[in-house]
Design a protein around this motif. Structure first.
Motif, PDB file in Angstrom:
ATOM      1  N   HIS A  41       5.485  32.426  30.657  1.00 57.30           N
ATOM      2  CA  HIS A  41       5.298  32.438  32.113  1.00 57.30           C
ATOM      3  C   HIS A  41       4.471  31.245  32.561  1.00 57.30           C
ATOM      4  CE1 HIS A  41       3.862  33.764  36.087  1.00 57.30           C
ATOM      5  NE2 HIS A  41       4.967  34.484  36.132  1.00 57.30           N
ATOM      6  N   GLU A  42       3.489  30.863  31.742  1.00 62.08           N
ATOM      7  CA  GLU A  42       2.686  29.681  32.061  1.00 62.08           C
ATOM      8  C   GLU A  42       3.536  28.418  31.962  1.00 62.08           C
ATOM      9  OE1 GLU A  42      -0.954  27.121  30.026  1.00 62.08           O
ATOM     10  OE2 GLU A  42      -0.838  29.285  29.687  1.00 62.08           O
ATOM     11  N   PHE A  43       4.443  28.397  30.989  1.00 66.83           N
ATOM     12  CA  PHE A  43       5.270  27.217  30.738  1.00 66.83           C
ATOM     13  C   PHE A  43       6.398  27.086  31.750  1.00 66.83           C
ATOM     14  CE2 PHE A  43       8.816  25.297  28.127  1.00 66.83           C
ATOM     15  CZ  PHE A  43       8.318  24.007  28.151  1.00 66.83           C
ATOM     16  N   CYS A  44       7.043  28.208  32.091  1.00 65.25           N
ATOM     17  CA  CYS A  44       8.197  28.163  33.003  1.00 65.25           C
ATOM     18  C   CYS A  44       8.322  29.479  33.753  1.00 65.25           C
ATOM     19  CB  CYS A  44       9.475  27.855  32.228  1.00 65.25           C
ATOM     20  SG  CYS A  44      10.951  27.685  33.262  1.00 65.25           S
ATOM     21  N   PRO A  45       7.463  29.723  34.750  1.00 71.45           N
ATOM     22  CA  PRO A  45       7.492  31.017  35.449  1.00 71.45           C
ATOM     23  C   PRO A  45       8.819  31.317  36.130  1.00 71.45           C
ATOM     24  CG  PRO A  45       6.142  29.416  36.638  1.00 71.45           C
ATOM     25  CD  PRO A  45       6.445  28.820  35.300  1.00 71.45           C
ATOM     26  N   GLU A  46       9.522  30.281  36.575  1.00 70.99           N
ATOM     27  CA  GLU A  46      10.791  30.502  37.273  1.00 70.99           C
ATOM     28  C   GLU A  46      11.892  30.982  36.337  1.00 70.99           C
ATOM     29  OE1 GLU A  46      10.453  26.046  36.366  1.00 70.99           O
ATOM     30  OE2 GLU A  46       9.156  27.707  36.994  1.00 70.99           O
ATOM     31  N   GLY A  47      11.660  30.922  35.027  1.00 71.03           N
ATOM     32  CA  GLY A  47      12.686  31.342  34.081  1.00 71.03           C
ATOM     33  C   GLY A  47      12.567  32.779  33.629  1.00 71.03           C
ATOM     34  N   LYS A  48      11.575  33.507  34.150  1.00 71.72           N
ATOM     35  CA  LYS A  48      11.331  34.871  33.662  1.00 71.72           C
ATOM     36  C   LYS A  48      12.530  35.789  33.867  1.00 71.72           C
ATOM     37  CE  LYS A  48       9.219  36.583  37.950  1.00 71.72           C
ATOM     38  NZ  LYS A  48       7.973  37.078  38.582  1.00 71.72           N
ATOM     39  N   GLU A  49      13.296  35.562  34.939  1.00 71.58           N
ATOM     40  CA  GLU A  49      14.423  36.452  35.208  1.00 71.58           C
ATOM     41  C   GLU A  49      15.546  36.279  34.186  1.00 71.58           C
ATOM     42  OE1 GLU A  49      15.766  36.777  39.183  1.00 71.58           O
ATOM     43  OE2 GLU A  49      13.774  37.157  39.994  1.00 71.58           O
ATOM     44  N   GLY A  50      15.427  35.254  33.351  1.00 69.06           N
ATOM     45  CA  GLY A  50      16.390  35.108  32.272  1.00 69.06           C
ATOM     46  C   GLY A  50      16.325  36.251  31.280  1.00 69.06           C
ATOM     47  N   LEU A  51      15.217  36.990  31.273  1.00 71.64           N
ATOM     48  CA  LEU A  51      15.110  38.141  30.381  1.00 71.64           C
ATOM     49  C   LEU A  51      16.078  39.256  30.765  1.00 71.64           C
ATOM     50  CD1 LEU A  51      11.297  38.544  29.578  1.00 71.64           C
ATOM     51  CD2 LEU A  51      13.101  37.499  28.205  1.00 71.64           C
ATOM     52  N   ARG A  52      16.716  39.126  31.906  1.00 72.61           N
ATOM     53  CA  ARG A  52      17.745  40.104  32.269  1.00 72.61           C
ATOM     54  C   ARG A  52      18.853  40.147  31.228  1.00 72.61           C
ATOM     55  NH1 ARG A  52      19.451  37.852  37.990  1.00 72.61           N
ATOM     56  NH2 ARG A  52      19.155  35.926  36.775  1.00 72.61           N
ATOM     57  N   VAL A  53      18.984  39.053  30.458  1.00 76.81           N
ATOM     58  CA  VAL A  53      20.002  39.017  29.413  1.00 76.81           C
ATOM     59  C   VAL A  53      19.760  40.111  28.380  1.00 76.81           C
ATOM     60  CG1 VAL A  53      18.781  37.396  27.902  1.00 76.81           C
ATOM     61  CG2 VAL A  53      21.282  37.422  27.928  1.00 76.81           C
ATOM     62  N   LEU A  54      18.515  40.547  28.218  1.00 78.27           N
ATOM     63  CA  LEU A  54      18.200  41.619  27.282  1.00 78.27           C
ATOM     64  C   LEU A  54      18.716  42.962  27.756  1.00 78.27           C
ATOM     65  CD1 LEU A  54      14.497  40.670  26.430  1.00 78.27           C
ATOM     66  CD2 LEU A  54      16.578  40.055  25.165  1.00 78.27           C
ATOM     67  N   ALA A  55      18.959  43.076  29.048  1.00 77.76           N
ATOM     68  CA  ALA A  55      19.412  44.343  29.610  1.00 77.76           C
ATOM     69  C   ALA A  55      20.922  44.398  29.797  1.00 77.76           C
ATOM     70  CB  ALA A  55      18.719  44.595  30.959  1.00 77.76           C
ATOM     71  N   ALA A  56      21.540  43.249  30.090  1.00 78.32           N
ATOM     72  CA  ALA A  56      22.957  43.281  30.453  1.00 78.32           C
ATOM     73  C   ALA A  56      23.824  42.280  29.703  1.00 78.32           C
ATOM     74  CB  ALA A  56      23.102  43.050  31.962  1.00 78.32           C
ATOM     75  N   GLY A  57      23.243  41.494  28.794  1.00 82.32           N
ATOM     76  CA  GLY A  57      24.057  40.535  28.063  1.00 82.32           C
ATOM     77  C   GLY A  57      24.206  39.223  28.801  1.00 82.32           C
ATOM     78  N   LYS A  58      24.796  38.238  28.107  1.00 87.29           N
ATOM     79  CA  LYS A  58      24.812  36.876  28.626  1.00 87.29           C
ATOM     80  C   LYS A  58      25.779  36.649  29.776  1.00 87.29           C
ATOM     81  CE  LYS A  58      28.094  35.313  25.095  1.00 87.29           C
ATOM     82  NZ  LYS A  58      28.300  34.408  23.948  1.00 87.29           N
ATOM     83  N   TYR A  59      26.752  37.532  29.961  1.00 85.69           N
ATOM     84  CA  TYR A  59      27.714  37.330  31.036  1.00 85.69           C
ATOM     85  C   TYR A  59      27.359  38.093  32.309  1.00 85.69           C
ATOM     86  CZ  TYR A  59      30.626  35.278  27.393  1.00 85.69           C
ATOM     87  OH  TYR A  59      31.094  34.485  26.378  1.00 85.69           O
ATOM     88  N   LEU A  60      26.768  39.257  32.186  1.00 85.92           N
ATOM     89  CA  LEU A  60      26.480  40.090  33.352  1.00 85.92           C
ATOM     90  C   LEU A  60      25.071  39.923  33.910  1.00 85.92           C
ATOM     91  CD1 LEU A  60      28.107  43.501  32.275  1.00 85.92           C
ATOM     92  CD2 LEU A  60      29.070  41.748  33.775  1.00 85.92           C
TER      93      LEU A  60
END
Length: 241
Positions: free
Chosen positions: A172-191
């Motif tokens: 989060h300190e390095f790239c806070p705007e990228g945190k929503e990329g963790l959605r891939v853990l919930a729905a996979g890389k396409y959804l």
């Protein structure tokens, strides 16, 4: 500290039994230092011979992210980085062997920053894995120190969850705007792009109960609702228990 004490007591007990002439289990416990060394060495070798090394010529954008993360966290040496075949698994990890440190990204996860064109998400993930290295999570002595506790349900897993929150803090300190990329853990890389990050985080207050706590307790990573909430509300740490 709890994990270190558990491992220390196990090793001291095994040493005492071995000195008393017992064989079998005490010798297995005393072999843990060599076993940890062997497992770390084999893991590093597997990435080197089977993976694609991220460099200035192969995946240069990702390489720049690794270099920038290492500099941001004041690491004395840039860790090696590899893309390894994921076979559908969404995962990444950090480890080390000797003086070397490295991260590995499964190809299915790495793709979100490539052809799926989400560089911020990949930057966050790389920051997370390099954060593990910066926090000292992958050192030989630390991994040996918690090795016995790791096999006791709930104890080693709780430390692992704490480490995941710490690595998320680095990311989060390095790239806070990228945190929503963790959605891939919930729905996979396409959804994952269609998933509402805030909605999952908000469910941390409503999706609770004994069995939710049990699932979290036995998991090496925080449950997604609590993890996303910790990244949304930066005023307090993530919930371990």
């Amino acid at each position: 500290m709890v994990c270190l004490v558990v491992t220390a007591l196990a090793v001291v007990g095994a040493l005492n039994r071995a000195l008393d002439g017992e064989s079998g289990q005490p010798l297995v416990v005393l072999a843990i230092p060599a076993l940890v060394f062997f497992v770390r060495g084999q893991l590093y070798a597997r990435q080197r011979v089977n993976g694609v090394r991220i460099s200035e010529t192969q995946f240069p954008e990702a390489h720049r992210m690794v270099v920038e993360a290492a500099r941001a966290f004041d690491l004395p040496q840039v860790p090696d980085a590899y893309v390894v075949l994921g076979n559908g698994h969404i995962n990444a990890f950090a480890s080390g062997h000797g003086a070397r440190r490295f991260i590995a990204l499964h190809s299915d996860l790495f793709e979100i920053g490539g052809r799926l064109a989400d560089p911020e998400a990949l930057r966050f993930i790389i920051g997370h894995e390099v954060g593990h290295i910066a926090a000292g999570h992958v050192s030989y002595w630390r991994q040996f120190g918690v090795s016995v506790a790791d096999i006791i349900p709930g104890i080693g897993a709780t430390l692992s969850r704490a480490q995941e929150y710490t690595a998320d803090n680095h990311a989060h300190e390095f790239c806070p705007e990228g945190k929503e990329g963790l959605r891939v853990l919930a729905a996979g890389k396409y959804l994952y792009r269609e998933v509402d990050f805030a909605d999952i985080a908000a469910r941390a207050h409503t999706d609770q109960g004994l069995f939710v706590m049990l699932v979290n307790l036995l998991s090496s990573h925080p449950v997604n609702t609590w993890r996303f909430q910790a990244l949304t509300d930066r005023s307090r740490p993530g919930r371990l228990l």
